[in-house]
Write a protein that holds these residues in place. Structure first.
Motif, short mmCIF file in Angstrom:
data_model
loop_
_atom_site.label_atom_id
_atom_site.label_comp_id
_atom_site.label_asym_id
_atom_site.label_seq_id
_atom_site.Cartn_x
_atom_site.Cartn_y
_atom_site.Cartn_z
N GLN A 135 18.43 -61.68 -41.15
CA GLN A 135 18.59 -61.25 -39.77
C GLN A 135 17.77 -62.11 -38.82
N GLU A 176 29.89 -56.64 -36.19
CA GLU A 176 29.13 -55.51 -36.72
C GLU A 176 30.00 -54.26 -36.79
N ARG A 181 27.86 -61.34 -33.40
CA ARG A 181 26.71 -62.24 -33.49
C ARG A 181 27.13 -63.62 -33.96
N TYR A 230 28.66 -56.15 -41.81
CA TYR A 230 29.21 -57.19 -40.93
C TYR A 230 30.44 -57.81 -41.58
#
Length: 267
Positions: free
Chosen positions: A89, A113, A138, A232
């Motif tokens: 992360q 996500e 992301r 994810y």
């Protein structure tokens, strides 16, 4: 009562293939292609091997934390799990197993996500229902490694059984929230600390990045597999595999989508 009947030959082959591939993944090693009688010859066999590896990892406190996919084509179906211990992360450093040339092999992606559970069900999920469960998007890097010495000689079923050359996922910053942002393509720039600057026109292989996500949710649901909050999904590389140096800061710019810096280190 538990059955004492012997395993069917196909089950025995799957279990033997699972044992070998699970051990290679855990150790970060590669080996020869499996012996002919253990190599999968259909999607069903390859997916069964892949998911049995996943069950072993889950039993050892390393569950599926992400999935990789693409829209299926007439030639192949792309779907594979990514495990919790291999997801990083937004760390300043990203550990991975380097290539035989001592390089980090990564693919630039977007990661979606799952913010609310999507349990398996008998009716397909609509795109609107799936969208309603999504959290942040992301910037991400898929970490690449095959468990075969000669991946170019592996069939798609060989690769599918092994998790489609995935060794992990690095999750970066949240996508630029600018309204109407184009996500099908961007100009990729990677500035390497002690090296050259890499530039590519990055284009999503399916055009629309969520296309594979919509397919994946309903494909997994039909197999009795749900997606859960906190997982994810990555849906395809924008620029193929990038070979980058270890121990040097790499500054990534995903055009207007955002930017980040990361240093790759060898496990």
């Amino acid at each position: 009562m538990s059955s004492t009947a012997p395993l069917e030959p196909v089950q025995m082959q799957i279990h033997a293939a699972v044992k070998e591939l699970a051990e290679r993944r855990a150790a970060g090693t590669s080996g020869d292609l499996l012996i002919p009688e253990l190599r999968p010859t259909s999607f069903e066999q390859a997916f069964a091997i892949q998911q049995t590896v996943a069950a072993i990892y889950k039993a050892n406190s390393n569950p599926i934390a992400a999935w990789k996919c693409l829209l299926p084509s007439a030639e192949k179906t792309v779907v594979a799990p990514i495990y919790q211990a291999d997801v990083y992360q937004q760390s300043a450093t990203c550990p991975l197993y380097p290539s035989t040339k001592d390089l980090a092999r990564v693919e630039p992606e977007l990661a979606f996500e799952i913010a609310r559970d999507l349990p398996p069900r008998t009716t397909p999920y609509t795109e609107a229902e799936i969208d309603a469960t999504l959290g942040h998007t992301r910037l991400a890097l898929e970490l690449i490694k095959s468990r075969y010495h000669t991946p170019s000689e592996a069939t798609h079923f060989d690769a599918l059984a092994d998790g489609l050359v995935n060794q992990g996922l690095w999750l970066g910053p949240v996508l630029n929230p600018l309204a109407g942002l184009e996500t099908s393509h961007f100009e990729l720039c990677v500035n390497i600390q002690h090296g050259e600057t890499l530039q590519k026109s990055a284009i999503h292989p399916n055009g629309f990045p969520k296309a594979g996500l919509y397919w994946l949710v309903n494909f997994l649901s039909a197999q009795g597999i749900g997606l859960t909050q906190g997982q994810y999904v990555i849906t395809g590389s924008y620029a193929g595999v990038l070979d980058l140096p270890l121990a040097q800061v790499c500054d990534f710019e995903y055009g207007a989508l955002g930017q980040f810096a990361v240093t790759f280190t060898a496990k």
